[in-house]
Design a protein around this motif. Structure first.
Motif, PDB file in Angstrom:
ATOM      1  N   ASP A  66       0.835  -1.201   0.000  1.00  0.00           N
ATOM      2  CA  ASP A  66       0.000   0.000   0.000  1.00  0.00           C
ATOM      3  C   ASP A  66       0.876   1.260   0.000  1.00  0.00           C
ATOM      4  OD1 ASP A  66      -2.619   0.981  -0.151  1.00  0.00           O
ATOM      5  OD2 ASP A  66      -2.639   1.476   1.986  1.00  0.00           O
ATOM      6  N   CYS A  67       1.751   1.359  -0.997  1.00  0.00           N
ATOM      7  CA  CYS A  67       2.644   2.521  -1.123  1.00  0.00           C
ATOM      8  C   CYS A  67       1.813   3.753  -1.473  1.00  0.00           C
ATOM      9  CB  CYS A  67       3.687   2.265  -2.203  1.00  0.00           C
ATOM     10  SG  CYS A  67       4.640   0.743  -1.947  1.00  0.00           S
ATOM     11  N   ALA A  68       1.961   4.814  -0.699  1.00  0.00           N
ATOM     12  CA  ALA A  68       1.098   5.989  -0.824  1.00  0.00           C
ATOM     13  C   ALA A  68       1.166   6.636  -2.198  1.00  0.00           C
ATOM     14  CB  ALA A  68       1.465   7.010   0.259  1.00  0.00           C
ATOM     15  N   TYR A  69       2.323   6.572  -2.868  1.00  0.00           N
ATOM     16  CA  TYR A  69       2.528   7.275  -4.131  1.00  0.00           C
ATOM     17  C   TYR A  69       2.149   6.434  -5.349  1.00  0.00           C
ATOM     18  CZ  TYR A  69       6.689   4.424  -3.564  1.00  0.00           C
ATOM     19  OH  TYR A  69       7.534   3.367  -3.333  1.00  0.00           O
ATOM     20  N   CYS A  70       1.706   5.206  -5.137  1.00  0.00           N
ATOM     21  CA  CYS A  70       1.489   4.276  -6.255  1.00  0.00           C
ATOM     22  C   CYS A  70       0.015   4.166  -6.609  1.00  0.00           C
ATOM     23  CB  CYS A  70       2.047   2.901  -5.905  1.00  0.00           C
ATOM     24  SG  CYS A  70       1.891   1.699  -7.241  1.00  0.00           S
TER      25      CYS A  70
ATOM     26  N   ALA B 241      11.748   8.947   3.566  1.00  0.00           N
ATOM     27  CA  ALA B 241      10.503   9.130   2.828  1.00  0.00           C
ATOM     28  C   ALA B 241       9.963   7.795   2.334  1.00  0.00           C
ATOM     29  CB  ALA B 241      10.719  10.078   1.657  1.00  0.00           C
ATOM     30  N   LEU B 242      10.853   6.901   1.921  1.00  0.00           N
ATOM     31  CA  LEU B 242      10.403   5.579   1.481  1.00  0.00           C
ATOM     32  C   LEU B 242       9.797   4.821   2.655  1.00  0.00           C
ATOM     33  CD1 LEU B 242      10.337   3.615  -0.946  1.00  0.00           C
ATOM     34  CD2 LEU B 242      12.451   2.630  -0.072  1.00  0.00           C
ATOM     35  N   HIS B 243      10.420   4.930   3.818  1.00  0.00           N
ATOM     36  CA  HIS B 243       9.895   4.257   5.007  1.00  0.00           C
ATOM     37  C   HIS B 243       8.534   4.831   5.402  1.00  0.00           C
ATOM     38  CE1 HIS B 243       9.847   2.205   8.870  1.00  0.00           C
ATOM     39  NE2 HIS B 243       9.598   3.360   9.465  1.00  0.00           N
ATOM     40  N   ARG B 244       8.369   6.137   5.218  1.00  0.00           N
ATOM     41  CA  ARG B 244       7.125   6.803   5.613  1.00  0.00           C
ATOM     42  C   ARG B 244       6.004   6.554   4.618  1.00  0.00           C
ATOM     43  NH1 ARG B 244       6.174  11.999   4.079  1.00  0.00           N
ATOM     44  NH2 ARG B 244       8.420  12.280   3.761  1.00  0.00           N
ATOM     45  N   LEU B 245       6.320   6.612   3.314  1.00  0.00           N
ATOM     46  CA  LEU B 245       5.292   6.499   2.281  1.00  0.00           C
ATOM     47  C   LEU B 245       5.086   5.070   1.781  1.00  0.00           C
ATOM     48  CD1 LEU B 245       6.209   9.686   0.211  1.00  0.00           C
ATOM     49  CD2 LEU B 245       4.365   9.433   1.881  1.00  0.00           C
ATOM     50  N   ALA B 246       6.078   4.216   1.999  1.00  0.00           N
ATOM     51  CA  ALA B 246       5.974   2.813   1.574  1.00  0.00           C
ATOM     52  C   ALA B 246       6.516   1.924   2.691  1.00  0.00           C
ATOM     53  CB  ALA B 246       6.737   2.590   0.271  1.00  0.00           C
ATOM     54  N   PRO B 247       5.802   1.849   3.821  1.00  0.00           N
ATOM     55  CA  PRO B 247       6.336   1.153   5.001  1.00  0.00           C
ATOM     56  C   PRO B 247       6.594  -0.334   4.786  1.00  0.00           C
ATOM     57  CG  PRO B 247       4.007   1.724   5.290  1.00  0.00           C
ATOM     58  CD  PRO B 247       4.469   2.426   4.056  1.00  0.00           C
ATOM     59  N   GLN B 248       6.004  -0.931   3.764  1.00  0.00           N
ATOM     60  CA  GLN B 248       6.223  -2.359   3.526  1.00  0.00           C
ATOM     61  C   GLN B 248       7.495  -2.625   2.722  1.00  0.00           C
ATOM     62  OE1 GLN B 248       2.257  -2.088   2.025  1.00  0.00           O
ATOM     63  NE2 GLN B 248       1.665  -4.000   3.051  1.00  0.00           N
ATOM     64  N   LYS B 249       8.133  -1.556   2.254  1.00  0.00           N
ATOM     65  CA  LYS B 249       9.384  -1.703   1.511  1.00  0.00           C
ATOM     66  C   LYS B 249      10.562  -1.356   2.416  1.00  0.00           C
ATOM     67  CE  LYS B 249       7.690  -0.971  -3.193  1.00  0.00           C
ATOM     68  NZ  LYS B 249       7.869  -0.224  -4.460  1.00  0.00           N
ATOM     69  N   ASP B 250      11.642  -2.049   2.224  1.00  0.00           N
ATOM     70  CA  ASP B 250      12.859  -1.849   3.016  1.00  0.00           C
ATOM     71  C   ASP B 250      13.980  -1.438   2.074  1.00  0.00           C
ATOM     72  OD1 ASP B 250      15.172  -2.031   4.543  1.00  0.00           O
ATOM     73  OD2 ASP B 250      14.454  -3.739   5.697  1.00  0.00           O
ATOM     74  N   VAL B 251      14.486  -0.230   2.239  1.00  0.00           N
ATOM     75  CA  VAL B 251      15.512   0.263   1.324  1.00  0.00           C
ATOM     76  C   VAL B 251      16.771  -0.590   1.382  1.00  0.00           C
ATOM     77  CG1 VAL B 251      16.555   1.898   2.953  1.00  0.00           C
ATOM     78  CG2 VAL B 251      16.659   2.356   0.501  1.00  0.00           C
ATOM     79  N   ASN B 252      17.068  -1.177   2.534  1.00  0.00           N
ATOM     80  CA  ASN B 252      18.257  -2.023   2.645  1.00  0.00           C
ATOM     81  C   ASN B 252      18.104  -3.315   1.843  1.00  0.00           C
ATOM     82  OD1 ASN B 252      19.718  -0.297   4.438  1.00  0.00           O
ATOM     83  ND2 ASN B 252      18.408  -0.982   6.121  1.00  0.00           N
ATOM     84  N   VAL B 253      16.877  -3.830   1.793  1.00  0.00           N
ATOM     85  CA  VAL B 253      16.617  -5.029   0.975  1.00  0.00           C
ATOM     86  C   VAL B 253      16.776  -4.700  -0.505  1.00  0.00           C
ATOM     87  CG1 VAL B 253      14.850  -6.688   0.288  1.00  0.00           C
ATOM     88  CG2 VAL B 253      15.117  -6.080   2.694  1.00  0.00           C
TER      89      VAL B 253
END
Length: 414
Positions: free
Chosen positions: A72-76, A178-190
């Motif tokens: 549920d990414c906010a920008y998508c 911002a990625l953590h805030r707007l797309a909490p199910q995604k992990d930038v480190n992954v």
């Protein structure tokens, strides 16, 4: 959900894929069916959808396997909570579309992405199966670009690289928070780990000088990523810094920039309006300066405004030159290639021609004009056998002279 016919699925899933900009087909190894074997080619002409760095126009079937998504990414637009028409292709349907479109000369290859269905592993498995079926069962030799699902099993990512020309995993936003805030199910480190693994496999697939057996090809066109511009408040200088670190850290072929586009029922955390498209264009120009003209991010940032935004009225190379007039003019007959590349109006090909020709003759201003598109922008920053700019380089109104006049706009009749 009612069953959709193939035409309706194509309309929904092609439209859903338009927000991903990372679909150029440059840099791959050449394959063709000229000897009567296989189907397709990585060369040729068709419907114009993208341009390669050498100027070729290529066409790709750009679709999603499905726009269903458990994230549920906010920008998508395809987020789980979005109220949009949904559709899903089967593996066989994508294979059939690709082959039929190619045989009709509509496309030269396939760009395939997907929403996350069930899990990252299941989704990546389906994407790989499309590419594998095309390559193994149909001997398809056209271009294939697969979108990586970063959280998928590394073995699936490795298999994807064996069948695809290019892989891409989108970083999405310039700022990690911002990625953590707007797309909490995604992990930038992954995401970074997946990109790092791809880089290692691409490098391992390059044959060494002493290797007798060539290793299997792995994503010969490398990998790319995309940054959304204007969704998280990051200024241009921060975006450029992020791109430079991505190029250096992951050996990317391209970083693509996509201006944020407001979506229906959007989160209040997102901006209400989209950024000007010229901002996206300026970022591409700055990216080009870093990749081919020897500019560093701090140098490009020197000419940016106090808020870190690039000038929308003039290109970043001209902005840097106007801000660094002390290093000009450059003598076209003796100046280094590095300095000639920093002259506004001179491109890489023009500079290489100048360096080659000046070994045999002394260049005049007229000669320079023949080697580039025009001398109006070049004139204040160079000297030649019969030309010196005098005080033109330091003229107070030089920016106004070099800024293109506003184009007339057709008035609305209604």
């Amino acid at each position: 959900m009612a069953q959709l016919d193939l035409r309706r699925k194509l309309a929904v899933l092609a439209d859903a894929a338009k927000y991903d900009a990372s679909c150029a087909s440059s840099g791959t190894s050449k394959r063709d069916s000229s000897k009567g074997k296989g189907i397709g080619s990585t060369e040729g002409m068709g419907i114009c959808h993208a341009y390669t760095p050498d100027g070729r126009c290529v066409s790709l079937l750009k679709i999603l396997l499905t726009n269903f998504c458990i994230y549920d990414c906010a920008y998508c637009i395809n987020r789980a909570s979005s109220n949009v028409p949904r559709a899903r292709f089967s593996v066989d349907e994508v294979v059939e579309l690709t082959l039929n479109f190619y045989k009709r000369n509509y496309i030269e290859g396939l760009f395939l992405s997907s929403g996350i269905i069930r899990s990252g592993d299941y989704t990546m498995e389906q994407l790989v199966l499309v590419a594998k079926t095309l390559r193994i069962e149909h001997d398809f030799r056209g271009y294939i670009h697969l979108k990586l699902i970063p959280e998928a099993d590394p073995r699936l990512v490795e298999e994807a690289g064996l069948y695809a020309d290019r892989l891409s995993a989108n970083i999405e936003l310039p700022r990690d928070e911002a990625l953590h805030r707007l797309a909490p199910q995604k992990d930038v480190n992954v995401i970074k780990k997946a990109m790092g693994d791809v880089r290692l496999k691409v490098e391992a697939a390059r044959p060494g000088k002493k290797d007798r057996a060539r290793p299997p090809k792995f994503a010969p066109a490398g990998q790319s990523t995309q940054l959304i511009v204007g969704a998280d408040g990051a200024p241009d200088t921060e975006i450029i810094d992020r791109s430079a670190s991505l190029y250096a850290g992951y050996g990317l072929r391209r970083v693509y920039y996509s201006a944020f586009s407001p979506i229906p029922d959007a989160s209040s955390a997102l901006p209400l309006s989209k950024p000007p498209l010229m901002r996206e264009h300026r970022l591409y120009q700055a990216d080009w300066l870093m990749r081919f003209y020897g500019f560093s991010p701090p140098e490009i940032g020197e000419a940016a405004a106090a808020d870190g935004m690039l000038d929308l009225a003039i290109d970043p190379k001209l902005a840097w030159a106007l801000n660094s007039r002390a290093v000009f003019p450059v003598d076209v007959n003796t100046g280094s290639r590095e300095m000639l590349l920093r002259v506004p109006g001179l491109g890489v090909k023009s500079v290489d021609r100048i360096v080659s020709i000046r070994r045999w003759r002394t260049l005049r201003l007229e000669d320079v004009g023949r080697l580039c598109r025009g001398v109006d922008k070049v004139r204040p920053f160079i000297t030649a056998l019969d030309w010196t700019p005098g005080g033109l380089t330091d003229a107070a109104d030089l920016r106004a002279r070099l800024t293109p006049a506003a184009k007339p706009v057709q008035l609305s009749l209604f």
